[in-house]
Write an enzyme that holds these catalytic residues in place. Structure first.
Site, short mmCIF file in Angstrom:
data_model
loop_
_atom_site.label_atom_id
_atom_site.label_comp_id
_atom_site.label_asym_id
_atom_site.label_seq_id
_atom_site.Cartn_x
_atom_site.Cartn_y
_atom_site.Cartn_z
CB SER A 43 51.66 40.86 36.28
OG SER A 43 50.54 40.30 35.64
CE1 TYR A 70 49.25 45.39 36.06
CE2 TYR A 70 48.96 43.28 34.95
CZ TYR A 70 49.23 44.00 36.08
OH TYR A 70 49.50 43.35 37.26
CE LYS A 92 52.46 45.32 38.01
NZ LYS A 92 52.92 45.80 39.32
#
Length: 320
Positions: A117, A141, A145
């Site tokens: 991402s 998040y 990643k």
């Protein structure tokens, strides 16, 4: 021989599955349906319902199917919500990836394409993000990643895992009328739902130092993204060298204001967006170079903004 697509019943994963099918490559889907849809999996594609956290299920899946590699799309992807649910995010995205990699090693599967991402960059201080731009994630998040990329790197050193990570930016559109973006947090679904409910879509800030005052972002079509996953998988399968990471970016940008105009044109619903205050931490512009991916992964922007909006709108209406 088949490729296993984790998260293959989700919006992006389902497009990856269709891209493999278009190349005549067999696929197997594993998904726990927490955000995916069983109906997104094409007829005839083997489907394993369950979580990447379930080591026994993974062992069974690898034993039951002749898997040559994995496209790992499954994960918890809501950056904003991850701030309130950090432990859940790390469990799904970090522990889940580690469990998957262990199962792959046990089964002798040594190739993986990882869904990463743009969130690994946080708020970059450059107008054009490259793979070498400093990583400074600002949410659990984004951190999860980045850790996922590290897991692949370290497993490559320890066990010879062949891998590449594809960093997504803003994925929109639809390449199939039966697959749509159902996320409650993404821009296109939010705008479409507002219009379908008779509400006026919102724009957060119109006083940024950009041509029209609204934020500029990198929007890419999901079908274009899916093609590059298959190219990456085929190159790994052939033993060809790849970079460890690639940005799937446009090299250009589109403003939120331009998107609103395109949505009004495509839907035939005239509206003037409601201007809301800026959201804290929203940078004026984030655009990425896709040069490396263009060189190695047949990455290119095959769809215009109007086509992105039209395809997304058609898929959303077909789901009604």
């Amino acid at each position: 021989m088949a490729w296993l697509v984790t998260g293959g019943a989700g919006y992006i994963g389902a497009h990856v599955v269709r891209a493999f099918q278009a190349e005549g490559i067999d696929v197997v889907v594993l998904d726990d349906l927490s955000s995916g849809h069983r109906g997104f999996v094409p007829q005839g594609v083997p489907f394993v319902e369950g979580s990447i956290l379930d080591a026994a299920l993974l062992r069974e899946a690898f034993a039951a199917h002749d898997i040559t590699g994995v496209v790992h799309v499954a994960g918890y992807k809501y950056a904003g919500v991850s701030v309130q649910r950090p432990l859940h995010t790390y469990e799904q995205n970090v522990t889940g990836t580690a469990v998957l990699l262990a199962a792959m090693q046990e089964a002798g599967v040594d190739a993986v394409v990882f869904s990463s991402s743009a969130a690994v960059y946080g708020t970059p201080d450059t107008d054009l993000v490259t793979e070498g731009t400093p990583k400074s994630p600002e949410s659990p998040y984004g951190e999860s990643k980045l850790i996922g990329e590290w897991l692949l790197r370290d497993q490559g050193v320890a066990a010879g895992l062949r891998h590449t990570s594809l960093r997504y930016f803003n994925v929109v559109g639809s390449g199939s009328p039966d697959v749509f973006d159902s996320s409650p947090h993404n821009l296109f679904p939010l705008v479409f739902e507002a219009l379908l409910d008779g509400r006026t879509p919102k724009v957060f800030g119109d006083d940024y130092p950009t041509p029209d005052g609204t934020c500029v972002r990198d929007y890419i079509h999901v079908a274009d993204l899916a093609v590059s996953h298959v190219v990456a998988a085929k190159r790994l399968d052939a033993g060809e060298p790849l970079e460890s990471v690639y940005n799937l970016g446009s090299g250009d940008g589109v403003s939120v204001g331009q998107i609103m105009t395109a949505v009004a044109d495509v839907t035939g619903v005239p509206f003037t967006p409601q201007i809301a205050p800026r959201r804290p931490g929203d940078p004026a512009r984030i655009v990425a170079s896709g040069e490396l991916a263009a060189r190695d992964l047949d990455w290119r922007m095959r769809h215009s903004l109007a086509q992105m909006v039209q395809s997304a709108w058609d898929a959303r209406r077909a789901a009604s």
